[in-house]
Design a protein around this motif. Sequence first.
Motif, PDB file in Angstrom:
ATOM      1  N   SER A  63       0.831  -1.200   0.000  1.00 33.79           N
ATOM      2  CA  SER A  63       0.000   0.000   0.000  1.00 33.79           C
ATOM      3  C   SER A  63       0.867   1.253   0.000  1.00 33.79           C
ATOM      4  CB  SER A  63      -0.901  -0.002   1.241  1.00 33.79           C
ATOM      5  OG  SER A  63      -1.704   1.147   1.286  1.00 33.79           O
ATOM      6  N   ILE A  64       0.434   2.277  -0.747  1.00 31.34           N
ATOM      7  CA  ILE A  64       1.122   3.567  -0.786  1.00 31.34           C
ATOM      8  C   ILE A  64       0.178   4.613  -0.202  1.00 31.34           C
ATOM      9  CG2 ILE A  64       2.223   5.296  -2.254  1.00 31.34           C
ATOM     10  CD1 ILE A  64       3.725   2.645  -2.154  1.00 31.34           C
ATOM     11  N   ASP A  65       0.623   5.281   0.876  1.00 29.85           N
ATOM     12  CA  ASP A  65      -0.291   6.147   1.628  1.00 29.85           C
ATOM     13  C   ASP A  65       0.370   7.467   2.028  1.00 29.85           C
ATOM     14  OD1 ASP A  65      -2.684   4.310   2.088  1.00 29.85           O
ATOM     15  OD2 ASP A  65      -1.044   3.064   2.810  1.00 29.85           O
ATOM     16  N   PRO A  66      -0.441   8.536   2.187  1.00 27.75           N
ATOM     17  CA  PRO A  66       0.111   9.841   2.591  1.00 27.75           C
ATOM     18  C   PRO A  66       0.775   9.839   3.969  1.00 27.75           C
ATOM     19  CG  PRO A  66      -2.083  10.109   1.644  1.00 27.75           C
ATOM     20  CD  PRO A  66      -1.867   8.626   1.833  1.00 27.75           C
ATOM     21  N   TYR A  67       0.334   8.948   4.867  1.00 24.93           N
ATOM     22  CA  TYR A  67       0.898   9.003   6.220  1.00 24.93           C
ATOM     23  C   TYR A  67       2.375   8.631   6.253  1.00 24.93           C
ATOM     24  CZ  TYR A  67       0.598   3.875   6.967  1.00 24.93           C
ATOM     25  OH  TYR A  67       0.756   2.511   6.904  1.00 24.93           O
ATOM     26  N   PHE A  68       2.901   8.007   5.182  1.00 18.22           N
ATOM     27  CA  PHE A  68       4.345   7.771   5.115  1.00 18.22           C
ATOM     28  C   PHE A  68       5.083   9.096   5.255  1.00 18.22           C
ATOM     29  CE2 PHE A  68       3.717   4.039   1.880  1.00 18.22           C
ATOM     30  CZ  PHE A  68       3.064   3.306   2.848  1.00 18.22           C
ATOM     31  N   ARG A  69       4.551  10.130   4.578  1.00 18.66           N
ATOM     32  CA  ARG A  69       5.185  11.451   4.605  1.00 18.66           C
ATOM     33  C   ARG A  69       4.915  12.147   5.939  1.00 18.66           C
ATOM     34  NH1 ARG A  69       7.695  15.019   5.384  1.00 18.66           N
ATOM     35  NH2 ARG A  69       8.524  16.687   4.060  1.00 18.66           N
ATOM     36  N   ALA A  70       3.682  12.057   6.406  1.00 17.15           N
ATOM     37  CA  ALA A  70       3.310  12.773   7.622  1.00 17.15           C
ATOM     38  C   ALA A  70       4.063  12.266   8.851  1.00 17.15           C
ATOM     39  CB  ALA A  70       1.804  12.652   7.845  1.00 17.15           C
ATOM     40  N   TYR A  71       4.346  10.957   8.891  1.00 18.23           N
ATOM     41  CA  TYR A  71       4.978  10.374  10.072  1.00 18.23           C
ATOM     42  C   TYR A  71       6.499  10.352   9.962  1.00 18.23           C
ATOM     43  CZ  TYR A  71       0.605   8.832  12.206  1.00 18.23           C
ATOM     44  OH  TYR A  71      -0.630   8.795  12.810  1.00 18.23           O
ATOM     45  N   ASN A  72       7.048  10.835   8.861  1.00 13.59           N
ATOM     46  CA  ASN A  72       8.496  10.762   8.664  1.00 13.59           C
ATOM     47  C   ASN A  72       9.254  11.580   9.702  1.00 13.59           C
ATOM     48  OD1 ASN A  72      10.779  12.630   7.110  1.00 13.59           O
ATOM     49  ND2 ASN A  72      11.078  10.443   6.812  1.00 13.59           N
ATOM     50  N   TYR A  73       8.811  12.819   9.922  1.00 12.77           N
ATOM     51  CA  TYR A  73       9.584  13.712  10.785  1.00 12.77           C
ATOM     52  C   TYR A  73       9.676  13.200  12.213  1.00 12.77           C
ATOM     53  CZ  TYR A  73      11.273  17.865  13.137  1.00 12.77           C
ATOM     54  OH  TYR A  73      12.028  18.738  13.900  1.00 12.77           O
ATOM     55  N   GLY A  74       8.624  12.553  12.705  1.00 13.29           N
ATOM     56  CA  GLY A  74       8.618  12.104  14.092  1.00 13.29           C
ATOM     57  C   GLY A  74       9.198  10.722  14.307  1.00 13.29           C
ATOM     58  N   THR A  75       9.698  10.088  13.237  1.00 10.83           N
ATOM     59  CA  THR A  75      10.255   8.741  13.353  1.00 10.83           C
ATOM     60  C   THR A  75      11.769   8.816  13.308  1.00 10.83           C
ATOM     61  OG1 THR A  75       8.327   7.863  12.180  1.00 10.83           O
ATOM     62  CG2 THR A  75      10.251   6.414  12.384  1.00 10.83           C
ATOM     63  N   PRO A  76      12.477   8.335  14.341  1.00  8.83           N
ATOM     64  CA  PRO A  76      13.941   8.393  14.338  1.00  8.83           C
ATOM     65  C   PRO A  76      14.521   7.635  13.143  1.00  8.83           C
ATOM     66  CG  PRO A  76      13.116   7.859  16.527  1.00  8.83           C
ATOM     67  CD  PRO A  76      11.949   7.759  15.599  1.00  8.83           C
ATOM     68  N   THR A  77      15.493   8.257  12.496  1.00 10.09           N
ATOM     69  CA  THR A  77      16.167   7.619  11.362  1.00 10.09           C
ATOM     70  C   THR A  77      17.468   6.970  11.820  1.00 10.09           C
ATOM     71  OG1 THR A  77      17.261   9.720  10.836  1.00 10.09           O
ATOM     72  CG2 THR A  77      15.196   9.213   9.670  1.00 10.09           C
ATOM     73  N   PRO A  78      17.926   5.934  11.087  1.00  7.51           N
ATOM     74  CA  PRO A  78      17.283   5.286   9.950  1.00  7.51           C
ATOM     75  C   PRO A  78      16.163   4.354  10.412  1.00  7.51           C
ATOM     76  CG  PRO A  78      19.306   4.148  10.466  1.00  7.51           C
ATOM     77  CD  PRO A  78      19.234   5.328  11.401  1.00  7.51           C
ATOM     78  N   TYR A  79      15.183   4.139   9.527  1.00  8.98           N
ATOM     79  CA  TYR A  79      14.120   3.187   9.835  1.00  8.98           C
ATOM     80  C   TYR A  79      13.662   2.486   8.564  1.00  8.98           C
ATOM     81  CZ  TYR A  79      10.814   6.851   8.217  1.00  8.98           C
ATOM     82  OH  TYR A  79      10.138   7.803   7.485  1.00  8.98           O
ATOM     83  N   ASP A  80      13.173   1.276   8.726  1.00 11.77           N
ATOM     84  CA  ASP A  80      12.591   0.548   7.600  1.00 11.77           C
ATOM     85  C   ASP A  80      11.280   1.224   7.222  1.00 11.77           C
ATOM     86  OD1 ASP A  80      14.684  -1.143   8.061  1.00 11.77           O
ATOM     87  OD2 ASP A  80      13.471  -2.837   8.742  1.00 11.77           O
ATOM     88  N   GLN A  81      11.084   1.495   5.924  1.00 15.47           N
ATOM     89  CA  GLN A  81       9.852   2.146   5.507  1.00 15.47           C
ATOM     90  C   GLN A  81       8.657   1.242   5.788  1.00 15.47           C
ATOM     91  OE1 GLN A  81       8.996   5.413   4.286  1.00 15.47           O
ATOM     92  NE2 GLN A  81       7.129   4.414   4.990  1.00 15.47           N
ATOM     93  N   PHE A  82       7.782   1.724   6.648  1.00 12.80           N
ATOM     94  CA  PHE A  82       6.622   0.939   7.081  1.00 12.80           C
ATOM     95  C   PHE A  82       5.498   1.052   6.057  1.00 12.80           C
ATOM     96  CE2 PHE A  82       7.086   4.996   9.399  1.00 12.80           C
ATOM     97  CZ  PHE A  82       6.073   5.714   8.799  1.00 12.80           C
TER      98      PHE A  82
END
Length: 352
Positions: A61-80
């Motif tokens: 699935s491709i969803d807008p929340y990937f972008r919205a939750y990016n800033y608050g997720t510590p990097t590096p992370y596996d794209q959820f």
Amino acid sequence: MCAAYVYGIIFTERVIMVKARKYVVKRHFQGVPKKDDFELVEYELPQLKPGHFSVKTEWISIDPYFRAYNYGTPTPYDQFGYQVGTITQSKHRDFPVGCRVVTHKGWCDYSVVTNLKETYSNVQILPDLHGLPVELVLGALGMSGVTAYFGFLEICKPKAGDTVVVSGAAGAVGSIVGQIAKIKGCRVIGFAGSDDKVQWLEKELGFDKAINYKTADVSKALKDAAPKGVDCYFDNVGGELTAAIYSQMNLYGRVSLCGCISSYNEDPTTYKTTSLLPLILFKQLKVEGFLVPRWLEPENRMPEAIAALAQWIKQGKIKTRSHVTEGFDKLYDAFVGMLAGENTGKAVVKVS
């Protein structure tokens, strides 16, 4: 010792080695996500332990929340993200080889499930879709549909005869919201970003009016379409479009704030004040933001929504469309395209 290579799995007499790939987000996005913000990592899946099983991905699935939750997720992370796949090996008696499952493992071609309680949802065996396309479990019969169902019905609380406006109306959530509104006897106006989407909303989905916000005088077009004002607004977009819609809402109007994709690429540490607050005050609007997990805990109400949506789809009252991108190597392109509004309906990637 003989060996064979099938779908990335090397079979030998004693051990099964699975070569897997996944996308890792290396840094927080600045503006529109860039391809080099991601790294494609190849690795071997770990050997299974009791209670674990491995999954070969079929749909992502491709969803807008990937972008919205990016800033608050510590990097590096596996794209959820949500995905559908088939179990290839298992040491869990309730998840046998060959079963299809829905997980939140995201952008990977193989994965190992070690915990059934994932972020946003639990791992589940793909339900019986009664002949409906498998990818709908990532859209109308998954999180997108549940978002539309509860976010509209329980926040906007529509009544027959209400005038409902939906922004992002040709997207995965907005297209379902508009059709639910029609089922409930409302007059429905949708905003979308192309003439083709406008035609789809009006001719196929039954919207009373659809407006291309990129080419129309939004305020005038909305006034012509809703001369008696707007009672409910389902907002996926935010920004200037939302301000124009607020200005034409009726006293005691209801707003369900689902997303604000117009601002996702802006600096998340700064907030802008607008003329919306006086509109909310003097029109006495009810504006409520929501995240869909509120209907998952403490009681999981997803089955309620999915049962209703499936029935409406089978009855022909809700029509669905999937915007399919082919290939694991096209995940980034599908993501950026979705953020730019290139999709009509639910954006998904077919991996295999």
